[in-house]
Scaffold this motif. Structure first.
Motif, short mmCIF file in Angstrom:
data_model
loop_
_atom_site.label_atom_id
_atom_site.label_comp_id
_atom_site.label_asym_id
_atom_site.label_seq_id
_atom_site.Cartn_x
_atom_site.Cartn_y
_atom_site.Cartn_z
N TYR A 84 -5.92 40.13 24.56
CA TYR A 84 -7.22 39.57 24.95
C TYR A 84 -7.29 38.05 24.86
CZ TYR A 84 -8.77 44.34 25.35
OH TYR A 84 -8.89 45.64 25.76
N ARG A 109 -6.08 42.09 30.79
CA ARG A 109 -7.31 41.98 29.99
C ARG A 109 -8.42 42.81 30.64
NH1 ARG A 109 -12.05 39.69 28.85
NH2 ARG A 109 -12.33 38.78 26.79
N GLY A 138 -11.99 46.97 22.59
CA GLY A 138 -10.71 46.43 23.03
C GLY A 138 -9.63 47.41 22.59
#
Length: 134
Positions: A110, A19, A39
């Motif tokens: 995530y 992450r 992301g």
């Protein structure tokens, strides 16, 4: 340090599974860089990086302005003393199935499902170069 896309080190692949907040760099029509936090998910077997975002964002406008062949972009992440950059050509995808797949990949990396967004699109990057120190 360049990496062979056909034979990526397992540590490099693992770093893209951890992450980390990443950045996406696109080019504005005036030639200046536009860099934003995003992301990113990376599928090394397919050589594809994915970013989900809003269709009205500046990054989408920049990619679309490059034409049907897509835009040259880079995604980067940093973690402690490690870093990795993926460069390639980005296109905007609007197909519901492709977006749903990208959302699921994002949730896996995530650890949370993003909120529903009817204006969501997918930036799909065909990776041409991998750089980094991991």
């Amino acid at each position: 340090m360049a990496h062979d896309l056909r034979n990526l080190d397992p540590a490099y692949i693992e770093f893209w599974r951890e992450r980390h907040i990443c950045t996406l760099t696109t080019t504005r029509p005036d030639g200046s860089p536009h860099l934003v936090p995003v992301g990113v998910t990376f599928d090394p077997e397919a050589g594809i990086a994915r970013v989900i975002t809003n269709k009205n964002s500046r990054k989408i406008a920049n990619i679309l302005a490059a034409g049907p062949d897509g835009a040259r972009v880079a995604v980067c992440q940093i973690g402690e003393r490690k870093w990795a950059t993926l460069e390639g050509r980005a296109v905007v995808r609007t197909e519901a199935e492709a977006i749903a797949d990208a959302v699921n990949r994002y949730a896996e990396r995530y650890g949370r499902m993003p909120a529903p967004n009817p204006d969501r699109v997918l930036v799909e990057i065909t990776v041409t170069k991998a750089l980094g120190l991991v």
